[in-house]
Design a protein around this motif. Structure first.
Motif, PDB file in Angstrom:
ATOM      1  N   ALA A 213      14.677 -19.872 -13.622  1.00 12.74           N
ATOM      2  CA  ALA A 213      15.486 -18.822 -13.002  1.00 12.74           C
ATOM      3  C   ALA A 213      15.050 -17.433 -13.474  1.00 12.74           C
ATOM      4  O   ALA A 213      14.971 -16.487 -12.688  1.00 12.74           O
ATOM      5  N   VAL A 214      14.753 -17.314 -14.760  1.00 16.11           N
ATOM      6  CA  VAL A 214      14.315 -16.033 -15.310  1.00 16.11           C
ATOM      7  C   VAL A 214      12.956 -15.633 -14.733  1.00 16.11           C
ATOM      8  O   VAL A 214      12.742 -14.477 -14.338  1.00 16.11           O
ATOM      9  N   LEU A 215      12.026 -16.581 -14.681  1.00 14.45           N
ATOM     10  CA  LEU A 215      10.692 -16.276 -14.137  1.00 14.45           C
ATOM     11  C   LEU A 215      10.767 -15.889 -12.670  1.00 14.45           C
ATOM     12  O   LEU A 215      10.059 -14.991 -12.206  1.00 14.45           O
ATOM     13  N   PHE A 216      11.619 -16.571 -11.922  1.00 15.73           N
ATOM     14  CA  PHE A 216      11.773 -16.250 -10.502  1.00 15.73           C
ATOM     15  C   PHE A 216      12.324 -14.839 -10.326  1.00 15.73           C
ATOM     16  O   PHE A 216      11.838 -14.065  -9.480  1.00 15.73           O
ATOM     17  N   SER A 217      13.300 -14.466 -11.116  1.00 13.59           N
ATOM     18  CA  SER A 217      13.869 -13.121 -11.044  1.00 13.59           C
ATOM     19  C   SER A 217      12.849 -12.067 -11.459  1.00 13.59           C
ATOM     20  O   SER A 217      12.761 -10.993 -10.843  1.00 13.59           O
ATOM     21  N   ALA A 218      12.064 -12.364 -12.492  1.00 13.20           N
ATOM     22  CA  ALA A 218      11.031 -11.423 -12.927  1.00 13.20           C
ATOM     23  C   ALA A 218       9.961 -11.250 -11.854  1.00 13.20           C
ATOM     24  O   ALA A 218       9.437 -10.151 -11.658  1.00 13.20           O
ATOM     25  N   LEU A 219       9.641 -12.343 -11.148  1.00 11.26           N
ATOM     26  CA  LEU A 219       8.654 -12.251 -10.072  1.00 11.26           C
ATOM     27  C   LEU A 219       9.146 -11.348  -8.953  1.00 11.26           C
ATOM     28  O   LEU A 219       8.386 -10.519  -8.434  1.00 11.26           O
ATOM     29  N   ILE A 220      10.400 -11.477  -8.567  1.00 16.82           N
ATOM     30  CA  ILE A 220      10.950 -10.612  -7.529  1.00 16.82           C
ATOM     31  C   ILE A 220      10.934  -9.148  -7.986  1.00 16.82           C
ATOM     32  O   ILE A 220      10.588  -8.247  -7.215  1.00 16.82           O
ATOM     33  N   ALA A 221      11.296  -8.917  -9.252  1.00 14.58           N
ATOM     34  CA  ALA A 221      11.260  -7.550  -9.778  1.00 14.58           C
ATOM     35  C   ALA A 221       9.842  -6.989  -9.733  1.00 14.58           C
ATOM     36  O   ALA A 221       9.633  -5.817  -9.384  1.00 14.58           O
ATOM     37  N   PHE A 222       8.857  -7.820 -10.053  1.00 15.27           N
ATOM     38  CA  PHE A 222       7.460  -7.373 -10.022  1.00 15.27           C
ATOM     39  C   PHE A 222       7.023  -7.033  -8.600  1.00 15.27           C
ATOM     40  O   PHE A 222       6.354  -6.014  -8.368  1.00 15.27           O
ATOM     41  N   LEU A 223       7.397  -7.864  -7.622  1.00 23.22           N
ATOM     42  CA  LEU A 223       7.001  -7.611  -6.238  1.00 23.22           C
ATOM     43  C   LEU A 223       7.661  -6.346  -5.699  1.00 23.22           C
ATOM     44  O   LEU A 223       7.032  -5.572  -4.963  1.00 23.22           O
ATOM     45  N   LEU A 224       8.913  -6.105  -6.065  1.00 22.22           N
ATOM     46  CA  LEU A 224       9.571  -4.864  -5.653  1.00 22.22           C
ATOM     47  C   LEU A 224       8.900  -3.649  -6.290  1.00 22.22           C
ATOM     48  O   LEU A 224       8.728  -2.601  -5.644  1.00 22.22           O
ATOM     49  N   PHE A 225       8.514  -3.797  -7.557  1.00 18.26           N
ATOM     50  CA  PHE A 225       7.791  -2.708  -8.219  1.00 18.26           C
ATOM     51  C   PHE A 225       6.456  -2.456  -7.516  1.00 18.26           C
ATOM     52  O   PHE A 225       6.032  -1.303  -7.353  1.00 18.26           O
ATOM     53  N   LEU A 226       5.786  -3.532  -7.092  1.00 15.64           N
ATOM     54  CA  LEU A 226       4.502  -3.396  -6.417  1.00 15.64           C
ATOM     55  C   LEU A 226       4.656  -2.606  -5.115  1.00 15.64           C
ATOM     56  O   LEU A 226       3.835  -1.734  -4.801  1.00 15.64           O
ATOM     57  N   ILE A 227       5.710  -2.915  -4.367  1.00 15.85           N
ATOM     58  CA  ILE A 227       5.961  -2.175  -3.124  1.00 15.85           C
ATOM     59  C   ILE A 227       6.228  -0.705  -3.431  1.00 15.85           C
ATOM     60  O   ILE A 227       5.688   0.188  -2.766  1.00 15.85           O
ATOM     61  N   TRP A 228       7.059  -0.443  -4.438  1.00 21.38           N
ATOM     62  CA  TRP A 228       7.349   0.939  -4.821  1.00 21.38           C
ATOM     63  C   TRP A 228       6.083   1.667  -5.280  1.00 21.38           C
ATOM     64  O   TRP A 228       5.878   2.841  -4.974  1.00 21.38           O
ATOM     65  N   ASP A 229       5.214   0.972  -5.992  1.00 25.99           N
ATOM     66  CA  ASP A 229       4.002   1.577  -6.539  1.00 25.99           C
ATOM     67  C   ASP A 229       3.030   1.970  -5.434  1.00 25.99           C
ATOM     68  O   ASP A 229       2.382   3.007  -5.500  1.00 25.99           O
ATOM     69  N   PHE A 230       2.915   1.134  -4.397  1.00 20.96           N
ATOM     70  CA  PHE A 230       1.996   1.414  -3.298  1.00 20.96           C
ATOM     71  C   PHE A 230       2.592   2.363  -2.260  1.00 20.96           C
ATOM     72  O   PHE A 230       1.879   2.823  -1.374  1.00 20.96           O
ATOM     73  N   ASP A 231       3.896   2.635  -2.365  1.00 25.95           N
ATOM     74  CA  ASP A 231       4.587   3.353  -1.297  1.00 25.95           C
ATOM     75  C   ASP A 231       4.168   4.819  -1.212  1.00 25.95           C
ATOM     76  O   ASP A 231       4.294   5.427  -0.157  1.00 25.95           O
ATOM     77  N   ALA A 232       3.710   5.408  -2.292  1.00 25.40           N
ATOM     78  CA  ALA A 232       3.241   6.798  -2.282  1.00 25.40           C
ATOM     79  C   ALA A 232       1.738   6.781  -2.571  1.00 25.40           C
ATOM     80  O   ALA A 232       1.325   6.685  -3.728  1.00 25.40           O
ATOM     81  N   PRO A 233       0.890   6.858  -1.534  1.00 29.27           N
ATOM     82  CA  PRO A 233      -0.554   6.610  -1.701  1.00 29.27           C
ATOM     83  C   PRO A 233      -1.272   7.556  -2.644  1.00 29.27           C
ATOM     84  O   PRO A 233      -2.333   7.214  -3.161  1.00 29.27           O
TER      85      PRO A 233
END
Length: 254
Positions: A213-233
């Protein structure tokens, strides 16, 4: 705040939230609660919520990555057009040729230093950059070819000026964030619902279930961070680079 620190804090927050909710839930659970007694419909709904949210995350990541790639293409197109202008004016008289090249170099130097920083800090291009590119345009358009050889180079030079101006406008329009606020609301709400449905499965405090459960939640947090990181080119993480300008104009220092 460094982006690696933002990512670390986001993943830690997701992990702590899952662990905290799990412990609180078990402390408040009744003595007759059976963790293994989970209705089949909840398991079915959890599976499909996870599938739908994974598709949404994938589309969001693809969208912001495409925007980042397009931003880099705008930089490449602008640099190539300006380089072509510098090369094609070799058929002009030395004074005209040198003036155009100096103005092109002045514009490129401004872009890779002052304007690039302005795009990263404020998400916009500068008025000075617009003025310098206009000066290049006037240099090219105001010159009257003296013979057929110069006349043959005149129209291609105008085309390259137009291409540089178009690429600059495209670069200016892609400096800000591309993901609308309503999409971010959907992504964050989807993450809360997806993790919440896992908790609704009545996971027990066994090391295996809690770790997953912890790893799954951390993975979602990482993917959201990835979207935020790429959002401003031009301002976060894996940004579009000014390298095309620096490689085609090696005398310019970024």
């Amino acid at each position: 705040m460094p982006e690696w620190l933002v990512l670390t804090l986001a993943m830690l927050a997701a992990c702590v939230a899952v662990i905290g909710i799990t412990f609180v839930r078990h402390r408040t659970a009744g003595d007759d609660e059976d963790p293994s007694d989970t209705p089949d419909v909840i398991e079915y709904m959890t599976m499909w919520i996870g599938v739908v949210y994974a598709i949404v995350l994938g589309l969001a990541i693809a969208g912001v990555w495409e925007g980042r790639s397009a931003a880099q293409d705008h930089v490449q197109s602008e640099a190539i057009a300006l380089h072509e202008i510098s090369e094609r004016v070799r058929v002009y008289p030395p004074d005209v040729r040198d003036r155009i090249r100096e103005d092109v170099n002045a514009y490129v130097g401004h872009v890779v230093t002052t304007e690039w920083q302005a795009m990263a800090d404020r998400g916009e291009v500068t008025e000075r950059g617009t003025e310098l590119l206009q000066r290049v345009r006037e240099d090219v358009t105001d010159y009257e070819p003296r013979d057929d050889f110069e006349a043959q180079a005149y129209q291609p030079l105008l085309d390259q000026v137009a291409a540089a101006d178009q690429a600059r406008n495209a670069r200016a329009s892609s400096t800000g964030e591309t993901m609308p606020g309503v999409v971010w609301f959907g992504l964050i709400a989807g993450a809360v619902i997806t993790v919440g449905m896992i908790l609704a499965l009545q996971i027990r405090r066994t090391p295996r279930e809690l770790t997953l459960a912890v790893l799954f939640s951390a993975l979602i947090a990482f993917l959201l961070f990835l979207i935020w990181d790429f959002d401003a080119p031009y301002s976060r993480g894996v940004t579009a680079s000014a390298e095309p300008f620096l490689s085609l104009f090696p005398g310019i220092k970024g």
